[in-house]
Design a protein around this motif. Structure first.
Motif, mmCIF file in Angstrom:
data_model
loop_
_atom_site.group_PDB
_atom_site.id
_atom_site.type_symbol
_atom_site.label_atom_id
_atom_site.label_comp_id
_atom_site.label_asym_id
_atom_site.label_seq_id
_atom_site.Cartn_x
_atom_site.Cartn_y
_atom_site.Cartn_z
ATOM 1 N N ASN A 1 0.724 -1.097 0.123
ATOM 2 C CA ASN A 1 0.168 0.339 0.013
ATOM 3 C C ASN A 1 1.000 1.233 0.050
ATOM 4 O O ASN A 1 0.530 2.186 -0.660
ATOM 5 N N ILE A 2 1.956 1.181 0.703
ATOM 6 C CA ILE A 2 2.877 2.324 0.613
ATOM 7 C C ILE A 2 3.483 2.305 -0.682
ATOM 8 O O ILE A 2 3.738 3.670 -1.149
ATOM 9 N N LEU A 3 3.935 1.449 -1.585
ATOM 10 C CA LEU A 3 4.616 1.576 -2.626
ATOM 11 C C LEU A 3 3.488 2.307 -3.755
ATOM 12 O O LEU A 3 3.600 3.017 -4.412
ATOM 13 N N THR A 4 1.906 1.582 -3.629
ATOM 14 C CA THR A 4 1.233 2.126 -4.271
ATOM 15 C C THR A 4 0.969 3.734 -4.153
ATOM 16 O O THR A 4 0.871 4.442 -5.167
ATOM 17 N N ASP A 5 0.875 4.096 -3.082
ATOM 18 C CA ASP A 5 0.711 5.319 -2.702
ATOM 19 C C ASP A 5 2.151 6.344 -3.156
ATOM 20 O O ASP A 5 1.857 7.410 -3.786
ATOM 21 N N ARG A 6 3.197 5.978 -3.140
ATOM 22 C CA ARG A 6 4.204 6.692 -3.372
ATOM 23 C C ARG A 6 4.118 6.738 -4.924
ATOM 24 O O ARG A 6 4.670 7.902 -5.568
ATOM 25 N N LEU A 7 3.948 5.573 -5.531
ATOM 26 C CA LEU A 7 3.720 5.661 -7.193
ATOM 27 C C LEU A 7 2.968 6.412 -7.492
ATOM 28 O O LEU A 7 3.168 7.272 -8.570
ATOM 29 N N ARG A 8 1.903 6.616 -6.962
ATOM 30 C CA ARG A 8 0.794 7.755 -7.529
ATOM 31 C C ARG A 8 1.083 9.038 -7.134
ATOM 32 O O ARG A 8 0.863 9.893 -7.874
ATOM 33 N N ARG A 9 1.996 9.103 -5.856
ATOM 34 C CA ARG A 9 2.216 10.750 -5.570
ATOM 35 C C ARG A 9 3.530 11.082 -6.604
ATOM 36 O O ARG A 9 3.137 12.436 -6.897
ATOM 37 N N LEU A 10 4.448 10.281 -6.761
ATOM 38 C CA LEU A 10 5.298 10.709 -7.737
ATOM 39 C C LEU A 10 4.848 10.633 -9.296
ATOM 40 O O LEU A 10 5.382 11.814 -10.101
ATOM 41 N N GLU A 11 3.908 10.127 -9.484
ATOM 42 C CA GLU A 11 3.088 10.223 -10.818
ATOM 43 C C GLU A 11 2.281 11.718 -10.906
ATOM 44 O O GLU A 11 2.472 12.305 -12.006
ATOM 45 N N ARG A 12 1.688 12.041 -9.848
ATOM 46 C CA ARG A 12 1.022 13.380 -9.756
ATOM 47 C C ARG A 12 2.016 14.534 -9.857
ATOM 48 O O ARG A 12 1.694 15.591 -10.341
ATOM 49 N N GLY A 13 3.379 14.233 -9.130
ATOM 50 C CA GLY A 13 4.447 15.408 -9.179
ATOM 51 C C GLY A 13 5.061 15.235 -10.363
ATOM 52 O O GLY A 13 5.782 16.198 -10.596
ATOM 53 N N GLY A 14 4.783 14.536 -11.076
ATOM 54 C CA GLY A 14 5.658 14.636 -12.495
ATOM 55 C C GLY A 14 6.991 14.017 -12.718
ATOM 56 O O GLY A 14 7.683 14.181 -13.602
ATOM 57 N N ILE A 15 7.156 13.103 -11.649
ATOM 58 C CA ILE A 15 8.358 12.477 -11.518
ATOM 59 C C ILE A 15 8.652 11.321 -12.307
ATOM 60 O O ILE A 15 9.753 10.787 -12.670
ATOM 61 N N LEU A 16 7.482 10.450 -12.319
ATOM 62 C CA LEU A 16 7.355 9.378 -13.162
ATOM 63 C C LEU A 16 5.892 9.116 -13.697
ATOM 64 O O LEU A 16 5.197 9.849 -13.643
ATOM 65 N N ARG A 17 5.923 8.441 -14.618
ATOM 66 C CA ARG A 17 4.933 7.992 -15.735
ATOM 67 C C ARG A 17 4.424 6.549 -15.541
ATOM 68 O O ARG A 17 5.317 5.785 -15.469
ATOM 69 N N SER A 18 3.290 6.202 -15.394
ATOM 70 C CA SER A 18 2.821 4.627 -15.496
ATOM 71 C C SER A 18 2.303 4.494 -17.083
ATOM 72 O O SER A 18 1.636 5.334 -17.572
ATOM 73 N N ILE A 19 2.884 3.210 -17.383
ATOM 74 C CA ILE A 19 2.161 2.849 -18.606
ATOM 75 C C ILE A 19 1.671 1.585 -18.777
ATOM 76 O O ILE A 19 2.416 0.551 -18.392
ATOM 77 N N PRO A 20 0.425 1.371 -19.064
ATOM 78 C CA PRO A 20 -0.075 0.104 -18.986
ATOM 79 C C PRO A 20 0.454 -0.748 -20.093
ATOM 80 O O PRO A 20 0.544 -0.657 -21.116
#
Length: 160
Positions: free
Chosen positions: A68-87
């Motif tokens: 759950n922490i990993l999911t939260d940090r991935l979402r936070r970093l994506e919102r911050g423009g640090i990473l992107r998720s690609i399906p």
């Protein structure tokens, strides 16, 4: 994005007084910490420096992080423009995560932190030059003057 070594005239004091009022601006470090300000976020960025990874690969690279922490940090970093998720899969939807240009730009800051940490711990191996094996040192460099900037050359009141 501001070029390294360029002064833009915002004092690091974080506040500006105009006609008796204080206009509070975030300090540069505050702005950075708002985007990547915890241990797991920084470790995630480091894990992605080698290239895109899937959720399970990131969990393996960061022992001890709860899903759950990993999911939260991935979402936070994506919102911050640090990473992107690609399906990469539709049912169920699964993603591969990769750094944006902003995320890759954090590599220098992470190296500075790693250098600082290795110099204060007997258990951590410092970053080493791959060619000769010498521990590397992080230094500030002025691209205009082409010189290394020492503490004596930097004013007490810094501008970014």
């Amino acid at each position: 994005m501001q070029a390294p070594g360029v002064t833009i005239g915002v004092p690091m004091t974080g506040s500006r007084t105009t006609a008796g009022t204080t206009d509070r601006r975030p300090l540069p470090l505050e702005a950075a910490l708002d985007r990547v300000g915890d241990r797991w976020s920084l470790l995630l960025v480091e894990a992605l420096l080698d290239g895109p990874r899937r959720f399970g690969d990131l969990a393996d690279a960061l022992p001890g992080i709860a899903p759950n922490i990993l999911t939260d940090r991935l979402r936070r970093l994506e919102r911050g423009g640090i990473l992107r998720s690609i399906p990469y899969q539709e049912r169920p939807t699964r993603f591969v995560y990769e750094l944006t240009a902003d995320g890759r730009a954090l590599a220098s800051a992470l190296r500075l932190l790693a250098d600082w940490g290795s110099r204060r711990s007997n258990d951590v191996e410092p970053l080493r030059h791959a060619v000769c094996g010498t521990a590397v040192e992080a230094r500030f460099f002025c691209p205009t003057c082409s010189v290394v900037v020492d503490a004596a050359d930097a004013p007490e009141e810094r501008f970014l």
